[in-house]
Design an enzyme around this catalytic site. Structure first.
Site, PDB file in Angstrom:
ATOM      1  N   ASN A   7       6.956   6.534  -7.044  1.00  0.00           N
ATOM      2  CA  ASN A   7       6.547   5.540  -6.892  1.00  0.00           C
ATOM      3  C   ASN A   7       6.885   4.038  -7.479  1.00  0.00           C
ATOM      4  OD1 ASN A   7       4.272   3.528  -6.638  1.00  0.00           O
ATOM      5  ND2 ASN A   7       2.707   4.917  -6.149  1.00  0.00           N
ATOM      6  N   HIS A  10       5.459  -0.727  -8.531  1.00  0.00           N
ATOM      7  CA  HIS A  10       5.246  -1.966  -9.350  1.00  0.00           C
ATOM      8  C   HIS A  10       6.501  -2.645  -9.518  1.00  0.00           C
ATOM      9  CE1 HIS A  10       1.510  -0.880 -10.901  1.00  0.00           C
ATOM     10  NE2 HIS A  10       1.910   0.102 -11.626  1.00  0.00           N
ATOM     11  N   HIS A  43       2.349   2.338  -1.791  1.00  0.00           N
ATOM     12  CA  HIS A  43       0.969   2.353  -1.668  1.00  0.00           C
ATOM     13  C   HIS A  43       0.632   0.917  -0.848  1.00  0.00           C
ATOM     14  CE1 HIS A  43      -3.608   2.475  -3.127  1.00  0.00           C
ATOM     15  NE2 HIS A  43      -3.357   2.258  -1.754  1.00  0.00           N
ATOM     16  N   ARG A  45      -1.533  -1.453   0.012  1.00  0.00           N
ATOM     17  CA  ARG A  45      -3.050  -1.714  -0.294  1.00  0.00           C
ATOM     18  C   ARG A  45      -3.586  -2.870   0.929  1.00  0.00           C
ATOM     19  NH1 ARG A  45      -5.211  -0.173  -5.307  1.00  0.00           N
ATOM     20  NH2 ARG A  45      -6.721  -1.558  -4.944  1.00  0.00           N
ATOM     21  N   ARG A  49      -1.334  -6.503  -2.638  1.00  0.00           N
ATOM     22  CA  ARG A  49      -1.315  -7.019  -3.975  1.00  0.00           C
ATOM     23  C   ARG A  49       0.456  -6.747  -4.345  1.00  0.00           C
ATOM     24  NH1 ARG A  49      -4.980  -3.364  -7.914  1.00  0.00           N
ATOM     25  NH2 ARG A  49      -6.221  -4.227  -6.760  1.00  0.00           N
ATOM     26  N   GLU A  70       0.988   5.743   0.807  1.00  0.00           N
ATOM     27  CA  GLU A  70      -0.184   5.892   0.733  1.00  0.00           C
ATOM     28  C   GLU A  70      -1.187   4.814   1.137  1.00  0.00           C
ATOM     29  OE1 GLU A  70      -0.720   5.507  -3.868  1.00  0.00           O
ATOM     30  OE2 GLU A  70       0.561   7.417  -4.057  1.00  0.00           O
ATOM     31  N   THR A 101      -5.620   2.966  -8.575  1.00  0.00           N
ATOM     32  CA  THR A 101      -6.612   3.944  -7.794  1.00  0.00           C
ATOM     33  C   THR A 101      -7.272   4.714  -8.563  1.00  0.00           C
ATOM     34  OG1 THR A 101      -4.742   4.327  -6.099  1.00  0.00           O
ATOM     35  CG2 THR A 101      -6.734   5.839  -5.843  1.00  0.00           C
ATOM     36  N   GLU A 151      -3.302  16.036  -2.833  1.00  0.00           N
ATOM     37  CA  GLU A 151      -2.815  15.641  -3.859  1.00  0.00           C
ATOM     38  C   GLU A 151      -3.840  15.606  -5.138  1.00  0.00           C
ATOM     39  OE1 GLU A 151      -0.092  11.881  -3.786  1.00  0.00           O
ATOM     40  OE2 GLU A 151      -0.451  11.789  -6.194  1.00  0.00           O
ATOM     41  N   HIS A 191      -0.894  10.724 -10.792  1.00  0.00           N
ATOM     42  CA  HIS A 191      -1.555   9.635 -11.403  1.00  0.00           C
ATOM     43  C   HIS A 191      -1.581   9.916 -12.874  1.00  0.00           C
ATOM     44  CE1 HIS A 191      -4.150   6.349 -11.896  1.00  0.00           C
ATOM     45  NE2 HIS A 191      -4.097   5.851 -10.560  1.00  0.00           N
TER      46      HIS A 191
END
Ligand code: PXP
Length: 237
Positions: A7, A10, A43, A45, A49, A70, A101, A151, A191
């Protein structure tokens, strides 16, 4: 072999902090793949963000592995995903004020909304996964609406503060895997996983793929992304 989805949200978080074009998650995906990533996860969103539509579009065009997008049940994001047609869509809950999340999707509560969306995505050739807590009722609901994958949310296992808690959370995930397999669901997890806590989860029977972001990107600041991914891959059976 357990697959690793990296992922890269970031990388976009750092870019958005400056509001310029660097660092670019598209570059990050190349390095993650060189390090052995089996897939790239982002993801998109509703609050945008970190990851932007442009990132998803370019990643879908350029990555050599598979894109796992995601997303929450937000109409504009759903429409965009259907245009892009990533390899997989993982449905997650989203709250505007959360840092990340926080819990799994309430499949039972959102069944009426979720079921037609799952079908629409599958009809478009997109593999559907539902991000849920290790809760047997939610797993049954996921199977009953026809999702191919779940998941399993590993956050509570990762946050456990005592040995007893850790054991309890791990056995919930273990039982969730057995139940999901018996229902014909395929299983991913993620996660909060890091270089210290990943091994027991990676060795769960039936587990196909882990999605890991924060710990890999954090480690990459010190050792570089390619090496950070390679070190995580080396921990997976
Ligand atoms: N899986 C899902 C569904 C997520 O929402 C996230 C966080 O974006 C992850 C995995 C990765 O979590 P982490 O960044 O803690 O590794």
């Amino acid at each position: 072999m357990v697959k690793l989805g990296v992922n890269i949200d970031h990388v976009a978080t750092v870019r958005q902090a400056r509001g310029i074009s660097e660092p670019d998650p598209v570059n990050a995906a190349v390095l993650a793949e060189l390090g052995g990533a089996d897939g790239i996860t982002v993801h998109l969103r509703e609050d945008h963000r970190h990851i932007q539509e442009r990132d998803v579009r370019l990643l879908q065009e350029t990555i050599k592995t598979r894109l796992n997008l995601e997303l929450a049940l937000a109409p504009e994001i759903l429409d965009f995903a259907l245009q892009i047609k990533p390899y997989a869509a993982t449905f997650v809950p989203e709250k505007r004020e959360e840092l990340t999340t926080e819990g799994g999707l309430d499949v039972i509560g959102h069944r009426l909304k979720l079921e037609p969306v799952v079908k629409k995505f599958q009809d478009a050739g997109i593999v559907v996964s539902l991000f849920i807590d290790p809760d047997l009722d939610q797993i049954e609901a996921a199977a009953s609406i026809g999702a191919q994958f779940i998941e399993i949310h590993t956050g509570r296992y990762c946050d456990a503060q005592s040995e007893d808690d850790l054991k309890k959370e791990f056995s919930l995930i273990d039982l969730a895997c057995i139940t999901a397999s018996n229902l014909g669901l395929r299983i991913n997890a993620g996660h909060g996983l890091n270089y210290r806590n990943v091994i027991p989860i990676a060795n769960l029977p039936g587990l196909e793929e882990l999605n890991i972001g924060h710990s890999i990107i954090g480690h990459a600041i010190f050792v570089g992304l390619e090496r950070a991914v390679r070190e995580m891959k080396a921990l997976l059976p």
